[in-house]
Enzyme design. Structure first.
Site, PDB file in Angstrom:
ATOM      1  N   GLY A 261      77.851 -46.103  88.327  1.00 46.04           N
ATOM      2  CA  GLY A 261      78.374 -44.892  88.948  1.00 46.04           C
ATOM      3  C   GLY A 261      79.807 -44.610  88.582  1.00 46.04           C
TER       4      GLY A 261
ATOM      5  N   ASN B  97      81.198 -42.391  86.438  1.00 39.35           N
ATOM      6  CA  ASN B  97      81.584 -41.114  85.830  1.00 39.35           C
ATOM      7  C   ASN B  97      82.451 -40.247  86.734  1.00 39.35           C
ATOM      8  OD1 ASN B  97      78.755 -40.865  87.105  1.00 39.35           O
ATOM      9  ND2 ASN B  97      79.434 -38.741  87.017  1.00 39.35           N
TER      10      ASN B  97
ATOM     11  N   GLY C  36      84.787 -40.150  90.891  1.00 39.08           N
ATOM     12  CA  GLY C  36      85.195 -40.786  92.135  1.00 39.08           C
ATOM     13  C   GLY C  36      85.771 -42.178  91.966  1.00 39.08           C
TER      14      GLY C  36
ATOM     15  N   TYR D   8      71.522 -45.350 105.938  1.00 38.12           N
ATOM     16  CA  TYR D   8      72.676 -45.631 105.077  1.00 38.12           C
ATOM     17  C   TYR D   8      73.352 -46.925 105.520  1.00 38.12           C
ATOM     18  CZ  TYR D   8      77.142 -45.025 102.658  1.00 38.12           C
ATOM     19  OH  TYR D   8      78.255 -45.209 101.871  1.00 38.12           O
TER      20      TYR D   8
END
Length: 304
Positions: A21, A23, A25, A173
């Site tokens: 992940g 790419n 933030g 979550y």
């Protein structure tokens, strides 16, 4: 430690790191910081076009480490296996960073798992297990798994994998992030028992204003809600530069088995330090049960 920043990362020249992940933030900040310290960084991303743009942004900073892009969809065990099969040579650092947050309606991965449990936990569990031979090729290796203060909402039902019946976005979550933390701790216990030079740590970013909030896989599935929450978060919460500090600390200098994150205002922000673990996160029996369940679901067995 209270003054620790990414500038304190030691020299990583000659080491390879893979960040999921990466790419945008926090993941992008993590990858850039590692490359700036000399690491050769692999951006493992679902959207390779966005990944190439991110890689070019890092290269333009003059970072001495190389930056490459690999395709990875953590919601597909076939994609996870394909990446592991393509990856050759030693891997010094695996940073399990990617995640999906609170899709408002029940959704499943390509393999039929609830999206958050399947992506956040099972995808990273399988990736780590399949890359374990590459990690053990390195003289010393680290695996850092990004959890969340939301793990406090997780409970003993974590091993059920968030069934469709009674699905609640926030609870699901929280359980997936509890699973991340339980996995990181159990990985350290098993590595230590096997006597291999592998360090496992966990971290959380606090509350950070990133694209995760607006992602169409999460709250952004309701466009107005996702956009409004992302805008509000940028006003109220620190950006990804601050959010990345906990994971970067855990990925480079934190002690084995530790859990790091911001220490101020409910752990939402502040100086990096030891983070608080819920009662369930300290349950070693639950961690072992989750590990066995994860092996059954993914078909991935860790061979130390």
């Amino acid at each position: 430690m209270s003054r620790w920043t990414a500038e304190d990362i030691p020299d990583l020249t000659g080491k390879r790191a893979l960040v999921t992940g990466a790419n945008s933030g926090i993941g992008l900040v993590e990858a850039r910081a590692l490359a700036q310290k000399g690491a050769d960084v692999v951006l493992a991303v679902r959207n390779t076009a966005a990944g190439e743009q991110a890689a070019e942004r890092i290269r333009r900073t003059g970072a001495p480490g190389s930056v490459t892009v690999e395709t990875l969809d953590l919601a597909s065990l076939a994609s996870v296996r394909a990446l592991a099969e393509r990856f050759t040579g030693p891997l010094h650092l695996l940073l399990n960073n990617a995640g999906v947050m609170m899709p408002p309606r029940y959704r499943e991965t390509a393999d039929g798992f609830e999206l958050q449990f399947g992506t956040n936990h099972l995808g990273h569990f399988a990736l780590t297990g399949l890359l374990l031979p590459r990690l053990l090729e390195a003289p010393t290796a680290r695996v850092t798994t990004v959890s969340s203060i939301a793990h406090q909402a997780g409970d003993g039902a974590v091993c059920e994998g968030n069934p469709r019946q009674g699905y609640d976005p926030q609870t699901a979550y929280g359980r997936s992030k509890l699973a991340n933390l339980l996995f990181a701790q159990e990985l350290q216990r098993r590595a230590s028992a096997a006597g291999v030079p592998l360090t496992s740590t966990a971290a959380h970013p606090g509350v950070s204003a990133t694209n995760l909030i607006a992602s169409k896989d999460g709250l952004g599935a309701i466009p107005v809600v996702g956009s409004l929450m992302q805008l509000a978060s940028k006003v109220v919460f620190p950006g990804p530069e601050k959010g990345a500090q906990g994971p970067l600390y855990a990925a480079t200098v934190a002690r084995p088995g530790s859990y790091s994150g911001p220490t101020g205002i409910g752990e939402s922000r502040g100086a990096v330090g030891e983070a608080k673990r819920s009662q369930w996160a300290r349950d070693e029996t639950l961690a072992r049960t989750l590990w066995d369940r994860s092996e059954d679901l993914t078909g991935v067995v860790f061979r130390f």
